[in-house]
Design a protein around this motif. Structure first.
Motif, PDB file in Angstrom:
ATOM      1  N   ALA A 272      -2.430   1.239   7.077  1.00 10.26           N
ATOM      2  CA  ALA A 272      -2.106   2.252   8.081  1.00 10.26           C
ATOM      3  C   ALA A 272      -0.756   2.894   7.781  1.00 10.26           C
ATOM      4  O   ALA A 272      -0.590   4.113   7.920  1.00 10.26           O
ATOM      5  CB  ALA A 272      -2.095   1.613   9.470  1.00 10.26           C
ATOM      6  N   GLN A 273       0.201   2.085   7.355  1.00 10.87           N
ATOM      7  CA  GLN A 273       1.524   2.621   7.043  1.00 10.87           C
ATOM      8  C   GLN A 273       1.466   3.662   5.943  1.00 10.87           C
ATOM      9  O   GLN A 273       2.246   4.623   5.935  1.00 10.87           O
ATOM     10  CB  GLN A 273       2.476   1.484   6.644  1.00 10.87           C
TER      11      GLN A 273
ATOM     12  N   PRO B  17       0.796  -1.231   0.000  1.00 11.09           N
ATOM     13  CA  PRO B  17       0.000   0.000   0.000  1.00 11.09           C
ATOM     14  C   PRO B  17       0.826   1.276   0.000  1.00 11.09           C
ATOM     15  O   PRO B  17       0.514   2.229  -0.725  1.00 11.09           O
ATOM     16  CB  PRO B  17      -0.835  -0.125   1.290  1.00 11.09           C
ATOM     17  N   VAL B  18       1.883   1.337   0.812  1.00 12.00           N
ATOM     18  CA  VAL B  18       2.676   2.567   0.870  1.00 12.00           C
ATOM     19  C   VAL B  18       3.425   2.800  -0.440  1.00 12.00           C
ATOM     20  O   VAL B  18       3.636   3.952  -0.849  1.00 12.00           O
ATOM     21  CB  VAL B  18       3.640   2.538   2.076  1.00 12.00           C
ATOM     22  N   CYS B  19       3.812   1.730  -1.135  1.00 13.65           N
ATOM     23  CA  CYS B  19       4.459   1.888  -2.440  1.00 13.65           C
ATOM     24  C   CYS B  19       3.507   2.528  -3.441  1.00 13.65           C
ATOM     25  O   CYS B  19       3.866   3.476  -4.153  1.00 13.65           O
ATOM     26  CB  CYS B  19       4.934   0.541  -2.961  1.00 13.65           C
ATOM     27  N   LEU B  20       2.282   2.011  -3.490  1.00 11.16           N
ATOM     28  CA  LEU B  20       1.296   2.543  -4.429  1.00 11.16           C
ATOM     29  C   LEU B  20       0.940   3.989  -4.098  1.00 11.16           C
ATOM     30  O   LEU B  20       0.900   4.847  -4.984  1.00 11.16           O
ATOM     31  CB  LEU B  20       0.040   1.670  -4.408  1.00 11.16           C
ATOM     32  N   MET B  21       0.692   4.273  -2.817  1.00 12.70           N
ATOM     33  CA  MET B  21       0.325   5.630  -2.425  1.00 12.70           C
ATOM     34  C   MET B  21       1.476   6.608  -2.631  1.00 12.70           C
ATOM     35  O   MET B  21       1.265   7.752  -3.022  1.00 12.70           O
ATOM     36  CB  MET B  21      -0.114   5.636  -0.965  1.00 12.70           C
ATOM     37  N   GLY B  22       2.696   6.153  -2.375  1.00 14.38           N
ATOM     38  CA  GLY B  22       3.850   7.013  -2.573  1.00 14.38           C
ATOM     39  C   GLY B  22       4.037   7.401  -4.029  1.00 14.38           C
ATOM     40  O   GLY B  22       4.336   8.555  -4.349  1.00 14.38           O
ATOM     41  N   LEU B  23       3.848   6.448  -4.927  1.00 13.48           N
ATOM     42  CA  LEU B  23       3.977   6.740  -6.349  1.00 13.48           C
ATOM     43  C   LEU B  23       2.878   7.675  -6.837  1.00 13.48           C
ATOM     44  O   LEU B  23       3.111   8.560  -7.671  1.00 13.48           O
ATOM     45  CB  LEU B  23       3.934   5.431  -7.149  1.00 13.48           C
ATOM     46  N   MET B  24       1.678   7.507  -6.296  1.00  8.70           N
ATOM     47  CA  MET B  24       0.540   8.303  -6.748  1.00  8.70           C
ATOM     48  C   MET B  24       0.582   9.745  -6.234  1.00  8.70           C
ATOM     49  O   MET B  24       0.197  10.676  -6.935  1.00  8.70           O
ATOM     50  CB  MET B  24      -0.768   7.639  -6.309  1.00  8.70           C
TER      51      MET B  24
ATOM     52  N   VAL C 121      10.739  -0.441   3.205  1.00  8.17           N
ATOM     53  CA  VAL C 121      10.386   0.965   3.007  1.00  8.17           C
ATOM     54  C   VAL C 121      11.647   1.818   2.874  1.00  8.17           C
ATOM     55  O   VAL C 121      11.748   2.674   1.986  1.00  8.17           O
ATOM     56  CB  VAL C 121       9.507   1.463   4.173  1.00  8.17           C
ATOM     57  N   ILE C 122      12.619   1.589   3.757  1.00  8.10           N
ATOM     58  CA  ILE C 122      13.864   2.353   3.688  1.00  8.10           C
ATOM     59  C   ILE C 122      14.627   2.016   2.408  1.00  8.10           C
ATOM     60  O   ILE C 122      15.207   2.907   1.762  1.00  8.10           O
ATOM     61  CB  ILE C 122      14.739   2.078   4.925  1.00  8.10           C
ATOM     62  N   VAL C 123      14.627   0.739   2.019  1.00  5.95           N
ATOM     63  CA  VAL C 123      15.311   0.342   0.778  1.00  5.95           C
ATOM     64  C   VAL C 123      14.698   1.053  -0.422  1.00  5.95           C
ATOM     65  O   VAL C 123      15.405   1.604  -1.276  1.00  5.95           O
ATOM     66  CB  VAL C 123      15.245  -1.185   0.589  1.00  5.95           C
ATOM     67  N   LEU C 124      13.369   1.079  -0.486  1.00  2.96           N
ATOM     68  CA  LEU C 124      12.698   1.713  -1.621  1.00  2.96           C
ATOM     69  C   LEU C 124      12.896   3.226  -1.615  1.00  2.96           C
ATOM     70  O   LEU C 124      13.188   3.818  -2.658  1.00  2.96           O
ATOM     71  CB  LEU C 124      11.205   1.374  -1.588  1.00  2.96           C
ATOM     72  N   ALA C 125      12.732   3.857  -0.438  1.00  2.00           N
ATOM     73  CA  ALA C 125      12.910   5.304  -0.358  1.00  2.00           C
ATOM     74  C   ALA C 125      14.362   5.685  -0.638  1.00  2.00           C
ATOM     75  O   ALA C 125      14.637   6.641  -1.375  1.00  2.00           O
ATOM     76  CB  ALA C 125      12.497   5.803   1.021  1.00  2.00           C
TER      77      ALA C 125
END
Length: 265
Positions: free
Chosen positions: A155-156, A95-102, A195-199
């Protein structure tokens, strides 16, 4: 960047990355309360690498077991608790990957004001306090299922709002689902790794295409200082919440949020 600037930023990031008090809020506020310039993208990368090194080192045995078991499960050789936990980390990261990209542009340009930080600190701080007081259960991370992982992952995604705290909101969700404090914290820490790896990967890509000059000495100081403070934070936080709980962090969030409203309201 001088050494004092580098060490302070790294120390703050290393501590607040895993405490439920919002690392983004503190890193945004440091330039507000000082005359220091923005630390820049390269130093942000160094801070993330330090935090990543700390959490990987602390949970190295669990990560080896999870990786081996997950690999066996992918090959169809059975699924055990470690494999399931690895799968739930993956599910909770989506979820955080999708929301971050959007919403990356909106987050970076429109959601970084002190009042939004205050909103995130207070509202989600109160929710953490309520969850710790009312819903704390006895479940361990071994009892987690895909629905639990998805709820924690959703939630994240809220942590993209500055002031929310990624660790704080994931621990809140886990507590509301009936997990005990240590289980909620451990899963939150494990969840921080992808999350840290992706960011960090995104920041490294931006750094390589921008051709910005890199202060390698400041980078080294940032990595080492962030890693040390983050490692100590993880260790002592797990001991602290077992004995005392989340309420001191809730009080801190409320006081910091109130101060921001008083200063900028």
């Amino acid at each position: 960047m001088d050494w004092l600037h580098a060490v302070l930023l790294a120390f703050v990031q290393g501590l607040t990355e895993f405490l439920p008090v919002s690392s983004s809020a503190h890193l945004i506020l440091i330039p507000v309360f000082t005359d220091w310039p923005d630390q820049g993208l390269a130093f942000d990368v160094a801070l993330h690498l330090g935090s990543l090194g700390a959490v990987v080192a602390y949970f190295r045995h669990e990560l080896v077991a999870m990786t081996c078991s997950w690999s066996r499960s992918v090959r169809g050789k059975g699924t055990d608790d470690d494999a399931r936990l690895a799968w739930w980390v993956i599910v909770a990261t989506l979820p955080v990957c999708l929301m971050g990209l959007m919403f990356q542009d909106v987050i970076e340009t429109q959601l970084r004001s002190p009042l939004i930080l205050a909103f995130g600190l207070i509202v989600f701080g109160l929710l953490l306090g309520y969850a710790d007081w009312r819903y704390r259960g006895q479940r361990s991370e071994v009892s987690m299922n895909w629905k639990d992982a998805l709820w924690i992952g959703l939630a994240q995604a809220l942590a993209l709002i500055p002031g929310t705290s990624r660790s704080g909101i994931t621990m809140t969700a886990a507590l509301l689902l009936g997990f005990n404090r240590e289980a909620a914290a451990r899963f939150s820490f494990l969840l921080s790794i992808p999350v840290i790896v992706l960011a960090g990967g995104m920041q490294i890509y931006q750094l390589t295409v921008s051709a910005v000059a890199v202060d390698w000495s400041a980078m080294a100081v940032g990595v080492i200082s962030s890693a040390i403070s983050a490692y100590l934070c993880i260790h002592f936080f797990l001991v602290f919440i077992r004995r005392i709980g989340m309420q001191p962090f809730v009080i801190y969030r409320l006081l910091l949020g109130a101060a921001l409203i008083w200063l900028y309201g």
